[in-house]
Design a protein around this motif. Sequence first.
Motif, mmCIF file in Angstrom:
data_model
loop_
_atom_site.group_PDB
_atom_site.id
_atom_site.type_symbol
_atom_site.label_atom_id
_atom_site.label_comp_id
_atom_site.label_asym_id
_atom_site.label_seq_id
_atom_site.Cartn_x
_atom_site.Cartn_y
_atom_site.Cartn_z
ATOM 1 N N ALA A 54 0.696 -1.379 0.055
ATOM 2 C CA ALA A 54 -0.097 -0.050 0.147
ATOM 3 C C ALA A 54 0.890 1.317 0.123
ATOM 4 C CB ALA A 54 -0.769 0.065 1.073
ATOM 5 N N LEU A 55 1.862 1.199 0.776
ATOM 6 C CA LEU A 55 2.761 2.455 0.953
ATOM 7 C C LEU A 55 3.435 2.787 -0.095
ATOM 8 C CD1 LEU A 55 3.919 4.364 2.859
ATOM 9 C CD2 LEU A 55 5.734 3.121 3.552
ATOM 10 N N VAL A 56 4.086 1.794 -1.017
ATOM 11 C CA VAL A 56 4.882 1.921 -2.278
ATOM 12 C C VAL A 56 3.941 2.492 -3.374
ATOM 13 C CG1 VAL A 56 5.003 -0.273 -3.164
ATOM 14 C CG2 VAL A 56 6.748 1.254 -3.579
ATOM 15 N N ASN A 57 2.862 1.932 -3.372
ATOM 16 C CA ASN A 57 1.864 2.037 -4.417
ATOM 17 C C ASN A 57 1.223 3.521 -4.142
ATOM 18 O OD1 ASN A 57 1.544 -0.018 -6.839
ATOM 19 N ND2 ASN A 57 1.747 -1.174 -4.974
ATOM 20 N N GLY A 58 0.991 3.788 -2.896
ATOM 21 C CA GLY A 58 0.547 5.181 -2.649
ATOM 22 C C GLY A 58 1.501 6.338 -3.092
ATOM 23 N N PHE A 59 2.659 6.088 -3.090
ATOM 24 C CA PHE A 59 3.788 6.926 -3.435
ATOM 25 C C PHE A 59 3.731 7.094 -5.065
ATOM 26 C CE2 PHE A 59 8.346 7.752 -4.686
ATOM 27 C CZ PHE A 59 8.413 8.975 -4.150
ATOM 28 N N ILE A 60 3.604 5.747 -5.642
ATOM 29 C CA ILE A 60 3.505 5.770 -7.095
ATOM 30 C C ILE A 60 2.362 6.602 -7.686
ATOM 31 C CG2 ILE A 60 2.980 4.213 -9.282
ATOM 32 C CD1 ILE A 60 4.524 2.164 -7.696
ATOM 33 N N VAL A 61 1.050 6.542 -6.752
ATOM 34 C CA VAL A 61 -0.134 7.346 -7.100
ATOM 35 C C VAL A 61 0.305 8.595 -7.221
ATOM 36 C CG1 VAL A 61 -2.304 7.992 -6.354
ATOM 37 C CG2 VAL A 61 -1.877 5.506 -6.602
ATOM 38 N N LEU A 62 0.977 8.919 -6.048
ATOM 39 C CA LEU A 62 1.357 10.725 -5.977
ATOM 40 C C LEU A 62 2.266 11.076 -7.051
ATOM 41 C CD1 LEU A 62 2.028 10.892 -2.279
ATOM 42 C CD2 LEU A 62 0.145 11.627 -3.323
ATOM 43 N N ILE A 63 3.237 10.204 -7.502
ATOM 44 C CA ILE A 63 4.229 10.419 -8.564
ATOM 45 C C ILE A 63 3.342 10.679 -9.842
ATOM 46 C CG2 ILE A 63 6.042 9.393 -10.027
ATOM 47 C CD1 ILE A 63 7.139 8.158 -7.555
ATOM 48 N N ASN A 64 2.381 9.696 -10.254
ATOM 49 C CA ASN A 64 1.590 9.771 -11.484
ATOM 50 C C ASN A 64 0.778 11.136 -11.315
ATOM 51 O OD1 ASN A 64 1.979 7.424 -13.038
ATOM 52 N ND2 ASN A 64 1.350 6.251 -11.316
ATOM 53 N N ILE A 65 0.318 11.527 -10.198
ATOM 54 C CA ILE A 65 -0.602 12.735 -10.073
ATOM 55 C C ILE A 65 0.365 13.804 -10.244
ATOM 56 C CG2 ILE A 65 -1.664 14.078 -8.471
ATOM 57 C CD1 ILE A 65 -2.886 11.668 -7.214
ATOM 58 N N TYR A 66 1.412 14.010 -9.610
ATOM 59 C CA TYR A 66 2.367 14.893 -9.972
ATOM 60 C C TYR A 66 2.715 15.176 -11.378
ATOM 61 C CZ TYR A 66 7.019 17.633 -10.323
ATOM 62 O OH TYR A 66 7.801 18.436 -10.580
ATOM 63 N N TYR A 67 3.240 14.308 -12.316
ATOM 64 C CA TYR A 67 3.386 13.825 -13.580
ATOM 65 C C TYR A 67 2.128 14.295 -14.542
ATOM 66 C CZ TYR A 67 8.489 13.194 -12.857
ATOM 67 O OH TYR A 67 9.524 13.346 -12.517
ATOM 68 N N LEU A 68 1.069 13.876 -14.184
ATOM 69 C CA LEU A 68 -0.091 14.171 -14.808
ATOM 70 C C LEU A 68 -0.508 15.728 -14.745
ATOM 71 C CD1 LEU A 68 -2.291 11.287 -14.230
ATOM 72 C CD2 LEU A 68 -1.473 12.194 -16.492
ATOM 73 N N HIS A 69 -0.095 16.108 -13.361
ATOM 74 C CA HIS A 69 -0.600 17.905 -13.185
ATOM 75 C C HIS A 69 0.582 18.707 -14.272
ATOM 76 C CE1 HIS A 69 0.167 21.789 -11.225
ATOM 77 N NE2 HIS A 69 -1.081 21.591 -11.114
ATOM 78 N N LYS A 70 1.789 18.109 -14.232
ATOM 79 C CA LYS A 70 2.667 18.908 -15.170
ATOM 80 C C LYS A 70 2.248 18.744 -16.568
ATOM 81 C CE LYS A 70 7.240 18.856 -14.853
ATOM 82 N NZ LYS A 70 8.665 18.339 -14.522
ATOM 83 N N ILE A 71 2.012 17.649 -16.956
ATOM 84 C CA ILE A 71 1.546 17.411 -18.547
ATOM 85 C C ILE A 71 0.385 18.569 -18.842
ATOM 86 C CG2 ILE A 71 0.346 15.754 -20.119
ATOM 87 C CD1 ILE A 71 2.179 13.665 -18.563
ATOM 88 N N TYR A 72 -0.600 18.461 -17.794
ATOM 89 C CA TYR A 72 -1.982 19.368 -18.282
ATOM 90 C C TYR A 72 -1.435 20.613 -17.988
ATOM 91 C CZ TYR A 72 -4.740 15.165 -18.893
ATOM 92 O OH TYR A 72 -5.461 13.918 -19.222
ATOM 93 N N SER A 73 -0.699 21.145 -17.212
ATOM 94 C CA SER A 73 -0.396 22.391 -16.961
ATOM 95 C C SER A 73 0.383 23.069 -18.192
ATOM 96 C CB SER A 73 0.525 22.624 -15.805
ATOM 97 O OG SER A 73 -0.085 22.211 -14.542
ATOM 98 N N TYR A 74 1.347 22.127 -18.890
ATOM 99 C CA TYR A 74 2.201 22.394 -19.902
ATOM 100 C C TYR A 74 1.281 22.581 -20.971
ATOM 101 C CZ TYR A 74 5.749 22.050 -23.322
ATOM 102 O OH TYR A 74 6.468 22.228 -24.740
ATOM 103 N N GLU A 75 0.088 21.554 -21.224
ATOM 104 C CA GLU A 75 -0.912 21.851 -22.142
ATOM 105 C C GLU A 75 -1.639 22.977 -22.344
ATOM 106 O OE1 GLU A 75 -3.096 18.075 -22.419
ATOM 107 O OE2 GLU A 75 -1.509 16.902 -22.947
ATOM 108 N N GLN A 76 -2.025 23.458 -20.994
ATOM 109 C CA GLN A 76 -2.558 24.692 -20.926
ATOM 110 C C GLN A 76 -1.899 25.996 -21.132
ATOM 111 O OE1 GLN A 76 -5.839 25.336 -20.345
ATOM 112 N NE2 GLN A 76 -6.499 23.189 -19.900
ATOM 113 N N ALA A 77 -0.638 25.688 -20.878
ATOM 114 C CA ALA A 77 0.321 27.047 -21.197
ATOM 115 C C ALA A 77 0.609 27.190 -22.554
ATOM 116 C CB ALA A 77 1.665 26.654 -20.431
ATOM 117 N N ASP A 78 0.360 26.047 -23.496
ATOM 118 C CA ASP A 78 0.568 26.055 -24.925
ATOM 119 C C ASP A 78 -0.778 26.488 -25.656
ATOM 120 O OD1 ASP A 78 3.082 25.071 -25.048
ATOM 121 O OD2 ASP A 78 2.243 22.917 -25.563
ATOM 122 N N ARG A 79 -1.628 26.715 -25.038
ATOM 123 C CA ARG A 79 -2.919 27.225 -25.645
ATOM 124 C C ARG A 79 -2.697 28.688 -25.776
ATOM 125 N NH1 ARG A 79 -7.835 23.363 -23.959
ATOM 126 N NH2 ARG A 79 -6.661 21.332 -24.521
#
Length: 79
Positions: A54-79
């Motif tokens: 649970a702990l390591v996968n919780g950390f993986i969830v947070l990593i994925n959320i962080y990178y998805l946020h970066k991806i979507y923020s970058y896409e918003q900045a391109d508009r």
Amino acid sequence: MEAAVIWEWVGYAASLLVAISLMMSEIKKLRWWNLCGAALFVAYGLAISAYPVALVNGFIVLINIYYLHKIYSYEQADR
């Protein structure tokens, strides 16, 4: 159906989602699929008292959320 059997199937589903995520060529899809698989592994790990899982996968969830946020923020900045 017994609760243990249900949680076993949740573990199988989590494994399947993580495996599917690794077949994605598009990073955004990979992150989403992996996030779902890791979230299921968190639930599975907590349900069977496998706290390291649970702990390591919780950390993986947070990593994925962080990178998805970066991806979507970058896409918003391109508009």
